[in-house]
Design a protein around this motif. Structure first.
Motif, PDB file in Angstrom:
ATOM      1  N   PRO A   1       4.252  -1.167  10.419  1.00  0.00           N
ATOM      2  CA  PRO A   1       3.065  -1.892  10.208  1.00  0.00           C
ATOM      3  C   PRO A   1       3.264  -3.943  10.016  1.00  0.00           C
ATOM      4  O   PRO A   1       3.005  -4.679  10.324  1.00  0.00           O
ATOM      5  N   GLY A   2       3.387  -3.584   7.950  1.00  0.00           N
ATOM      6  CA  GLY A   2       4.009  -4.732   7.890  1.00  0.00           C
ATOM      7  C   GLY A   2       4.933  -5.613   8.144  1.00  0.00           C
ATOM      8  O   GLY A   2       4.678  -6.886   7.779  1.00  0.00           O
ATOM      9  N   LYS A   3       5.527  -5.697   9.089  1.00  0.00           N
ATOM     10  CA  LYS A   3       6.578  -6.157   9.557  1.00  0.00           C
ATOM     11  C   LYS A   3       6.088  -7.208  10.447  1.00  0.00           C
ATOM     12  O   LYS A   3       6.695  -8.307  10.508  1.00  0.00           O
ATOM     13  N   THR A   4       5.321  -6.758  11.194  1.00  0.00           N
ATOM     14  CA  THR A   4       4.381  -7.857  12.161  1.00  0.00           C
ATOM     15  C   THR A   4       2.952  -8.117  11.993  1.00  0.00           C
ATOM     16  O   THR A   4       2.945  -9.159  12.673  1.00  0.00           O
ATOM     17  N   LEU A   5       2.667  -8.495  10.284  1.00  0.00           N
ATOM     18  CA  LEU A   5       1.433  -8.292  10.308  1.00  0.00           C
ATOM     19  C   LEU A   5       1.377  -9.712   9.896  1.00  0.00           C
ATOM     20  O   LEU A   5       2.389 -10.357   9.686  1.00  0.00           O
ATOM     21  N   THR A   6       0.444 -10.288  10.174  1.00  0.00           N
ATOM     22  CA  THR A   6       0.200 -11.924   9.653  1.00  0.00           C
ATOM     23  C   THR A   6      -1.213 -12.599   8.738  1.00  0.00           C
ATOM     24  O   THR A   6      -1.653 -11.264   8.439  1.00  0.00           O
ATOM     25  N   GLU A   7      -1.195 -13.349   8.321  1.00  0.00           N
ATOM     26  CA  GLU A   7      -1.740 -14.107   7.867  1.00  0.00           C
ATOM     27  C   GLU A   7      -3.343 -14.327   8.118  1.00  0.00           C
ATOM     28  O   GLU A   7      -4.605 -14.049   7.335  1.00  0.00           O
ATOM     29  N   ASN A   8      -4.245 -13.440   9.229  1.00  0.00           N
ATOM     30  CA  ASN A   8      -4.626 -13.251   9.836  1.00  0.00           C
ATOM     31  C   ASN A   8      -5.284 -11.390   9.775  1.00  0.00           C
ATOM     32  O   ASN A   8      -6.352 -10.992  10.243  1.00  0.00           O
ATOM     33  N   ASP A   9      -4.270 -10.996   8.605  1.00  0.00           N
ATOM     34  CA  ASP A   9      -4.629  -9.287   8.988  1.00  0.00           C
ATOM     35  C   ASP A   9      -4.499  -8.833   7.274  1.00  0.00           C
ATOM     36  O   ASP A   9      -3.944  -9.902   6.471  1.00  0.00           O
ATOM     37  N   TYR A  10      -5.020  -7.705   6.896  1.00  0.00           N
ATOM     38  CA  TYR A  10      -5.656  -7.634   5.268  1.00  0.00           C
ATOM     39  C   TYR A  10      -4.814  -6.516   5.512  1.00  0.00           C
ATOM     40  O   TYR A  10      -4.868  -5.135   6.087  1.00  0.00           O
ATOM     41  N   VAL A  11      -4.563  -6.199   3.588  1.00  0.00           N
ATOM     42  CA  VAL A  11      -4.543  -4.868   3.470  1.00  0.00           C
ATOM     43  C   VAL A  11      -5.279  -4.413   2.269  1.00  0.00           C
ATOM     44  O   VAL A  11      -5.166  -5.426   1.437  1.00  0.00           O
ATOM     45  N   ILE A  12      -5.860  -3.083   2.231  1.00  0.00           N
ATOM     46  CA  ILE A  12      -7.282  -3.277   0.858  1.00  0.00           C
ATOM     47  C   ILE A  12      -7.251  -1.457   0.476  1.00  0.00           C
ATOM     48  O   ILE A  12      -6.383  -0.655   0.664  1.00  0.00           O
ATOM     49  N   ILE A  13      -6.527  -1.761  -0.718  1.00  0.00           N
ATOM     50  CA  ILE A  13      -6.300  -0.694  -1.971  1.00  0.00           C
ATOM     51  C   ILE A  13      -6.939  -0.597  -2.611  1.00  0.00           C
ATOM     52  O   ILE A  13      -8.607  -1.907  -3.027  1.00  0.00           O
ATOM     53  N   CYS A  14      -7.575   0.728  -2.408  1.00  0.00           N
ATOM     54  CA  CYS A  14      -9.131   0.897  -3.131  1.00  0.00           C
ATOM     55  C   CYS A  14      -9.112   1.162  -4.628  1.00  0.00           C
ATOM     56  O   CYS A  14      -9.017   2.720  -4.944  1.00  0.00           O
ATOM     57  N   GLY A  15      -8.797   0.509  -5.274  1.00  0.00           N
ATOM     58  CA  GLY A  15      -8.327   1.026  -6.897  1.00  0.00           C
ATOM     59  C   GLY A  15      -6.803   0.675  -7.224  1.00  0.00           C
ATOM     60  O   GLY A  15      -5.953   1.723  -6.866  1.00  0.00           O
TER      61      GLY A  15
ATOM     62  N   MET B   1      -5.764  -7.275  12.110  1.00  0.00           N
ATOM     63  CA  MET B   1      -6.049  -5.973  11.579  1.00  0.00           C
ATOM     64  C   MET B   1      -6.255  -5.491  10.689  1.00  0.00           C
ATOM     65  O   MET B   1      -6.029  -6.526   9.697  1.00  0.00           O
ATOM     66  N   ILE B   2      -6.904  -4.575   9.884  1.00  0.00           N
ATOM     67  CA  ILE B   2      -7.221  -3.962   8.821  1.00  0.00           C
ATOM     68  C   ILE B   2      -6.965  -2.486   8.232  1.00  0.00           C
ATOM     69  O   ILE B   2      -6.656  -1.479   9.497  1.00  0.00           O
ATOM     70  N   TYR B   3      -5.773  -2.675   7.474  1.00  0.00           N
ATOM     71  CA  TYR B   3      -5.674  -1.383   7.010  1.00  0.00           C
ATOM     72  C   TYR B   3      -5.869  -1.039   5.752  1.00  0.00           C
ATOM     73  O   TYR B   3      -5.958  -2.267   4.509  1.00  0.00           O
ATOM     74  N   ILE B   4      -6.723   0.357   4.699  1.00  0.00           N
ATOM     75  CA  ILE B   4      -6.971   1.027   4.036  1.00  0.00           C
ATOM     76  C   ILE B   4      -6.039   2.118   3.851  1.00  0.00           C
ATOM     77  O   ILE B   4      -5.534   2.904   3.766  1.00  0.00           O
ATOM     78  N   THR B   5      -6.084   1.410   2.212  1.00  0.00           N
ATOM     79  CA  THR B   5      -5.017   2.869   1.098  1.00  0.00           C
ATOM     80  C   THR B   5      -6.071   3.242  -0.501  1.00  0.00           C
ATOM     81  O   THR B   5      -6.435   2.314  -0.830  1.00  0.00           O
ATOM     82  N   GLY B   6      -4.809   4.338  -1.036  1.00  0.00           N
ATOM     83  CA  GLY B   6      -5.278   4.693  -1.814  1.00  0.00           C
ATOM     84  C   GLY B   6      -5.068   3.642  -3.643  1.00  0.00           C
ATOM     85  O   GLY B   6      -4.137   2.147  -3.316  1.00  0.00           O
ATOM     86  N   ASP B   7      -4.688   4.081  -4.610  1.00  0.00           N
ATOM     87  CA  ASP B   7      -3.903   3.188  -5.096  1.00  0.00           C
ATOM     88  C   ASP B   7      -2.261   2.282  -5.425  1.00  0.00           C
ATOM     89  O   ASP B   7      -1.714   3.559  -4.955  1.00  0.00           O
ATOM     90  N   THR B   8      -1.999   1.903  -5.937  1.00  0.00           N
ATOM     91  CA  THR B   8      -0.553   1.482  -6.150  1.00  0.00           C
ATOM     92  C   THR B   8       0.315   1.390  -7.497  1.00  0.00           C
ATOM     93  O   THR B   8       0.799   1.998  -7.331  1.00  0.00           O
ATOM     94  N   HIS B   9      -0.895   1.161  -8.052  1.00  0.00           N
ATOM     95  CA  HIS B   9      -0.046   1.992  -9.772  1.00  0.00           C
ATOM     96  C   HIS B   9       0.798   1.005  -9.768  1.00  0.00           C
ATOM     97  O   HIS B   9       1.794   1.926 -10.522  1.00  0.00           O
ATOM     98  N   GLY B  10       1.098  -0.702  -9.231  1.00  0.00           N
ATOM     99  CA  GLY B  10       2.044  -1.277  -9.707  1.00  0.00           C
ATOM    100  C   GLY B  10       3.690  -0.428  -8.998  1.00  0.00           C
ATOM    101  O   GLY B  10       3.761  -0.284  -7.484  1.00  0.00           O
ATOM    102  N   ALA B  11       4.721  -0.509 -10.036  1.00  0.00           N
ATOM    103  CA  ALA B  11       5.871  -0.418  -9.309  1.00  0.00           C
ATOM    104  C   ALA B  11       5.772   1.236  -9.004  1.00  0.00           C
ATOM    105  O   ALA B  11       6.590   1.855  -8.156  1.00  0.00           O
ATOM    106  N   PHE B  12       4.880   1.962  -8.929  1.00  0.00           N
ATOM    107  CA  PHE B  12       4.459   3.241  -8.861  1.00  0.00           C
ATOM    108  C   PHE B  12       4.870   4.708  -8.100  1.00  0.00           C
ATOM    109  O   PHE B  12       5.227   4.658  -6.911  1.00  0.00           O
ATOM    110  N   ASP B  13       3.035   3.052  -6.610  1.00  0.00           N
ATOM    111  CA  ASP B  13       3.072   3.774  -6.033  1.00  0.00           C
ATOM    112  C   ASP B  13       3.066   2.919  -4.440  1.00  0.00           C
ATOM    113  O   ASP B  13       2.375   2.462  -4.162  1.00  0.00           O
TER     114      ASP B  13
END
Length: 252
Positions: free
Chosen positions: A25-39, A1-13
């Motif tokens: 969902p992060g509790k069940t994701l595996t090494e075949n899954d991806y979380v993409i951060i848009c900058g 599975m692929i999840y996409i989100t915006g800025d994480t700014h380190g500890a802030f977000d």
């Protein structure tokens, strides 16, 4: 599975991708899954203790954390990591499951193709110091654009999705800040104009970006462009997600 989100700014977000702080969902994701951060990843800043803490935590997760570079990045530190071929494109390998997707590359994740072109404009120069809190590298060079063209030619300028941090000039949100290129060296190009040139040539289904700290969906030439910040969007639920944006607008 692929999840996409915006800025994480380190500890802030970064809490929005924390399995113990709402990202169930992060509790069940595996090494075949991806979380993409848009900058504006923000977990690679000065190479200090904060970076070490968050990178160690992210490396403990079972899934892959991948990010596009934004404008609030320490490019000197990011560029110190090794460049590897990963999922069809060049990336900086930060940890075994943490990768920076380099500009102009085309990646394949879970059967879908993604054209990536990071970078963004810093509007608050008066509060920042070059090489300490902002970098010339936030704006692209002609070499990066040429690399993108070379990679796009290989796929006939056709991809499933586009990932960026800033956005193209024809998008109404791009007018939020006036881009002043006098802050940059002559070899730096206006990121919004570069993205616009790609937009007019590319065939794609949806464009994702961050930078503007809001969640919304705009249609540009009948194609959805999703601005992400708080939302962590499941790509498989894209059509449903688009319907949830009450402020979706059409820009012909």
């Amino acid at each position: 599975m692929i999840y996409i989100t915006g800025d994480t700014h380190g500890a802030f977000d970064i809490h929005k991708i924390n399995p113990d702080d709402g990202f169930v969902p992060g509790k069940t994701l595996t090494e075949n899954d991806y979380v993409i951060i848009c900058g504006d990843f923000g977990c690679i800043w000065d190479g200090g203790s904060s970076d070490a803490f968050w990178l160690k935590w992210l490396a403990s997760l079972r899934w892959n954390v991948v990010f596009v570079d934004g404008n609030h990045e320490n490019f000197d530190v990011i560029n110190s990591y090794p460049v590897v071929e990963w999922h069809g494109g060049k990336a900086h390998r930060i940890r075994h499951n943490i990768y920076h997707l380099m500009r102009g590359e085309v990646f394949n994740f879970d059967g879908s193709s993604f054209f990536v072109f990071g970078g963004g404009y810093t509007h608050d120069f008066e509060n920042r110091t070059e090489k300490k809190s902002w970098w010339q590298d936030e704006m692209p060079t002609l070499e990066e654009v040429e690399n993108a063209k070379k990679n796009l030619e290989k796929v006939n300028y056709k991809v499933d999705y586009v990932l960026s941090h800033d956005i193209f000039t024809s998008h109404p949100i791009s007018k939020k800040y006036d881009v002043d290129m006098t802050h940059y060296q002559e070899n730096r190009l206006n990121i919004q104009e570069v993205l616009e040139s790609f937009r007019t040539q590319l065939s794609y289904s949806c464009w994702f970006h961050g930078h503007y700290h809001t969640d919304q969906c705009n249609y540009i030439d009948n194609k959805p462009c999703i601005t992400l910040f708080d939302k962590v969007l499941l790509l498989d639920d894209l059509n449903h997600e688009i319907d949830t944006y009450k402020n979706a607008v059409v820009n012909e």
